[in-house]
Structures are given as C-alpha cells and as structure tokens.
Design a protein around this motif. Structure first.
Motif, PDB file in Angstrom:
ATOM      1  N   THR A 137      -1.778  10.820  -7.087  1.00 34.94           N
ATOM      2  CA  THR A 137      -3.011  11.523  -7.466  1.00 34.94           C
ATOM      3  C   THR A 137      -4.231  10.613  -7.509  1.00 34.94           C
ATOM      4  O   THR A 137      -5.355  11.104  -7.664  1.00 34.94           O
ATOM      5  CB  THR A 137      -2.848  12.192  -8.842  1.00 34.94           C
ATOM      6  N   LEU A 138      -4.026   9.326  -7.386  1.00 38.24           N
ATOM      7  CA  LEU A 138      -5.168   8.410  -7.454  1.00 38.24           C
ATOM      8  C   LEU A 138      -5.863   8.316  -6.097  1.00 38.24           C
ATOM      9  O   LEU A 138      -5.214   8.076  -5.074  1.00 38.24           O
ATOM     10  CB  LEU A 138      -4.705   7.014  -7.888  1.00 38.24           C
ATOM     11  N   PRO A 139      -7.181   8.462  -6.059  1.00 38.15           N
ATOM     12  CA  PRO A 139      -7.931   8.402  -4.793  1.00 38.15           C
ATOM     13  C   PRO A 139      -8.278   6.961  -4.404  1.00 38.15           C
ATOM     14  O   PRO A 139      -9.448   6.555  -4.422  1.00 38.15           O
ATOM     15  CB  PRO A 139      -9.183   9.216  -5.097  1.00 38.15           C
ATOM     16  N   PHE A 140      -7.276   6.186  -4.057  1.00 33.88           N
ATOM     17  CA  PHE A 140      -7.512   4.789  -3.718  1.00 33.88           C
ATOM     18  C   PHE A 140      -8.523   4.671  -2.577  1.00 33.88           C
ATOM     19  O   PHE A 140      -8.425   5.369  -1.560  1.00 33.88           O
ATOM     20  CB  PHE A 140      -6.206   4.119  -3.278  1.00 33.88           C
ATOM     21  N   VAL A 141      -9.484   3.770  -2.750  1.00 31.17           N
ATOM     22  CA  VAL A 141     -10.391   3.402  -1.661  1.00 31.17           C
ATOM     23  C   VAL A 141      -9.931   2.035  -1.158  1.00 31.17           C
ATOM     24  O   VAL A 141      -9.961   1.047  -1.907  1.00 31.17           O
ATOM     25  CB  VAL A 141     -11.852   3.333  -2.138  1.00 31.17           C
ATOM     26  N   TRP A 142      -9.525   1.969   0.099  1.00 32.28           N
ATOM     27  CA  TRP A 142      -9.028   0.715   0.669  1.00 32.28           C
ATOM     28  C   TRP A 142     -10.169   0.045   1.417  1.00 32.28           C
ATOM     29  O   TRP A 142     -10.762   0.620   2.331  1.00 32.28           O
ATOM     30  CB  TRP A 142      -7.841   0.978   1.585  1.00 32.28           C
ATOM     31  N   ARG A 172       0.821  -1.217   0.000  1.00 30.57           N
ATOM     32  CA  ARG A 172       0.000   0.000   0.000  1.00 30.57           C
ATOM     33  C   ARG A 172       0.858   1.273   0.000  1.00 30.57           C
ATOM     34  O   ARG A 172       0.630   2.176  -0.806  1.00 30.57           O
ATOM     35  CB  ARG A 172      -0.937   0.007   1.202  1.00 30.57           C
ATOM     36  N   GLU A 173       1.821   1.353   0.887  1.00 27.06           N
ATOM     37  CA  GLU A 173       2.624   2.568   1.004  1.00 27.06           C
ATOM     38  C   GLU A 173       3.390   2.854  -0.283  1.00 27.06           C
ATOM     39  O   GLU A 173       3.441   4.001  -0.756  1.00 27.06           O
ATOM     40  CB  GLU A 173       3.588   2.438   2.181  1.00 27.06           C
ATOM     41  N   VAL A 174       3.973   1.816  -0.869  1.00 26.90           N
ATOM     42  CA  VAL A 174       4.736   1.974  -2.106  1.00 26.90           C
ATOM     43  C   VAL A 174       3.813   2.389  -3.248  1.00 26.90           C
ATOM     44  O   VAL A 174       4.143   3.249  -4.070  1.00 26.90           O
ATOM     45  CB  VAL A 174       5.481   0.672  -2.454  1.00 26.90           C
ATOM     46  N   LEU A 175       2.636   1.780  -3.304  1.00 23.81           N
ATOM     47  CA  LEU A 175       1.679   2.087  -4.373  1.00 23.81           C
ATOM     48  C   LEU A 175       1.197   3.530  -4.286  1.00 23.81           C
ATOM     49  O   LEU A 175       1.140   4.241  -5.294  1.00 23.81           O
ATOM     50  CB  LEU A 175       0.494   1.130  -4.291  1.00 23.81           C
ATOM     51  N   GLU A 176       0.846   3.968  -3.098  1.00 27.02           N
ATOM     52  CA  GLU A 176       0.348   5.335  -2.945  1.00 27.02           C
ATOM     53  C   GLU A 176       1.428   6.363  -3.278  1.00 27.02           C
ATOM     54  O   GLU A 176       1.127   7.433  -3.820  1.00 27.02           O
ATOM     55  CB  GLU A 176      -0.178   5.537  -1.531  1.00 27.02           C
ATOM     56  N   PHE A 235      -7.628  -2.468  -3.032  1.00 23.41           N
ATOM     57  CA  PHE A 235      -8.111  -1.120  -3.320  1.00 23.41           C
ATOM     58  C   PHE A 235      -9.177  -1.144  -4.412  1.00 23.41           C
ATOM     59  O   PHE A 235      -9.246  -2.068  -5.224  1.00 23.41           O
ATOM     60  CB  PHE A 235      -6.974  -0.175  -3.719  1.00 23.41           C
ATOM     61  N   LEU A 236      -9.985  -0.089  -4.408  1.00 20.14           N
ATOM     62  CA  LEU A 236     -11.026   0.105  -5.413  1.00 20.14           C
ATOM     63  C   LEU A 236     -10.821   1.458  -6.077  1.00 20.14           C
ATOM     64  O   LEU A 236     -10.517   2.453  -5.410  1.00 20.14           O
ATOM     65  CB  LEU A 236     -12.406   0.033  -4.770  1.00 20.14           C
TER      66      LEU A 236
END
Length: 301
Positions: A272-277, A263-267, A288-289
């Motif tokens: 700029t992507l609003p990941f919904v976990w 998660r940390e690496v991906l974010e 994520f969604l």
C-alpha cells in the motif's frame, strides 16, 4: 615475484602494468570505489605516492625511489593477497568531491543517497533552507550526515549509529570538516531514545539478505558484519524505519532510504505504500522516497 618486481620495475607505468596483471591474476572483487583492476591500480599507486589521484598522465614515466617502489608493491600485495578493500589500505574514500577517513570500523561509503541531496529533492523540498532539522540513520563514517550539512546549510543534523566504533570514525570526519556545531553524533539503535522531529530523514541501513551474506566475496568480509546483514530478507532495519519514521517527521517531511537490490521484496511487503524510486547512477531501483503523509496513511491515521 615480489623481489623480482622490486628490482626490475622503475616507473609508475611499470608499477601500473604490474598491478593490473597482479589483480587480474588474483581474481579480485571490486565495488568499494572502482569496478575494475585498472582503476583500482591507478588509485592505489597515486594515493600511495601522495600524488593527485586524478592526474596520472604527468607521472606515468616518473622514475621512483627504491623506498617508493617498495611502498607501492607492499600495497599491491596486500590488496591481492589479503583482499583488503582499497579504501582501507589508503584510509580514504570519496563520494563526489567529498573525501572521508575510513577504516575497518565502518563500511566503505558507496551509498547512492549522496547523489540525491539538494536539487534532486526539489519536487519535495522546494528550498534547501526549509530543512532545519535532518537525521541520518545508520551514519557509519558520517559521510552522508556531512553532506546533509553541506546541502542544507541551515540544518542541524543528528547522525545515529548503533556502533560506537563507527561513531568514533564519524567523529574524525565531522571534526575534519569543522562541523562539530552542526552534526550531532548519537549512539542508539535507529529511532530508540530520539525526541526531536525532522524535515528530512535519510538512511543507508543494513540491507543484505541472509543468503547473500553467506555468499559475500572476501573483500566484503573485511567490513563490519553489523553494517551489512539485516535478517533473512534484508529488510529488518527497513521495516523498523517504515513503521516508526512518521513519528519523527514534521508535516511534509521526507524519508529517503537505500535498500540495495530489495525493491521487489520491499514492494511485496508494503503493497500500500506509494514508493517513489529515484534515479541514481546505479539505476532507479535502489533508493526510495516517501513523505510523512504517505507513512501516516499506511498506518490508517
């Protein structure tokens, strides 16, 4: 030890005690269906004896035939010595109420995504009937594709994998559930060559980073390497999915992806992507969604 055990142990209770001791002595690693020696031993013993795997108590003091004792001890020794995941020894893996055939051509099903299909996605997919086309990328054994078909009864499901070996296993499971008319198995690399668009795309892609691949316990080395590692930071496959998914999603379409502990690496890679976990039994940092609109906005379209 094996000969002494075979001549001394007579009941399921005896074998259970022996198996737990043997597994603890061997220092096994778990994570392919159970997380401790006791649960692993219970499952392997009941499955080997062709008994219901959720009913131990009625059989604990049952005396076993000599051939049954031998069969159970053989499985215990293979698990302890060869460190083969239990699912490969029984050729069976479970997700919720669903059972799947597995062997060493596919990873053992353990994705959290199956917990999220159906009602948990209601904030984004109001009615299951709205999913007419669904896609499962990196389908492996076909377990998630089959559950897609179950939760979304009006959907046709495409199930993609780069491994022909994996698709052979998926075919066994699709046929076992009688879904040949609804689940279409496709041999390709992620989106390559696909032409349809979808209301829901899910993926449990390879996501283990290179350092972690080098440190995997022996149990995980029985699984296909292709299905585990994904580049230096574990995100090679996920990057492709994020860059291309918008082209294959219908308006208001949804993307659901599992990324392990990344998660940390991906974010950091996609700020700029609003990941919904989404909440799962493992926590809220694994799946994520994103919507098609999120992905389109990322590209500045």
């Amino acid at each position: 030890m094996y000969a002494q055990a075979a001549s001394t142990l007579t009941t399921v209770r005896d074998l259970l005690r022996f198996a737990v001791s043997r597994f603890n002595e061997a220092g096994l690693t778990y994570g392919h269906g159970s997380d401790n020696a006791y649960d692993e031993a219970v499952y392997l013993i009941l499955a080997t004896l062709k008994l219901p795997i959720d009913q131990l108590e009625p059989y604990l003091d049952a005396r076993l035939l000599e051939v049954e004792i031998k069969d159970v001890l053989d499985v215990i020794e293979r698990r302890a010595v060869e460190r083969i995941p239990a699912a490969y020894l029984t050729h069976e893996a479970w997700q919720g109420e669903f059972s799947f055939y597995v062997d060493e051509r596919v990873i053992v099903p353990r994705s959290f995504i199956y917990e999220l299909l159906g009602e948990p996605l209601a904030p984004w997919i109001e009615h299951n009937e709205l999913v007419h086309r669904a896609l499962d990328l990196c389908t492996g054994s076909g377990c998630l594709a089959i559950q897609l078909a179950h939760h979304y009864p009006d959907a046709k499901v495409d199930a993609v994998d780069i491994s022909l070996d994996a698709l052979e296993v998926a075919g066994i499971n699709v046929q076992g559930y009688g879904l040949e008319d609804r689940v279409n198995l496709i041999h390709t690399d992620l989106f390559e060559g696909l032409e349809d668009t979808y209301d829901l795309i899910i993926s449990n892609p390879p996501y283990v980073d290179a350092e972690s691949v080098d440190e995997l316990p022996e149990e995980y080395l029985h699984e296909p390497e292709l299905a585990l590692g994904s580049g230096l930071d574990g995100l090679d496959a996920t990057r492709v999915i994020l860059e291309k998914a918008a082209d294959f999603l219908n308006p208001k379409g949804v993307l659901l992806v599992e990324i392990g502990h990344n998660r940390e690496v991906l974010e950091a890679a996609f700020p700029t992507l609003p990941f919904v976990w989404l909440d799962t039994s493992g926590g809220d940092g694994f799946v994520f969604l994103l919507t098609r609109e999120d992905l389109v906005a990322m590209r500045g379209e």
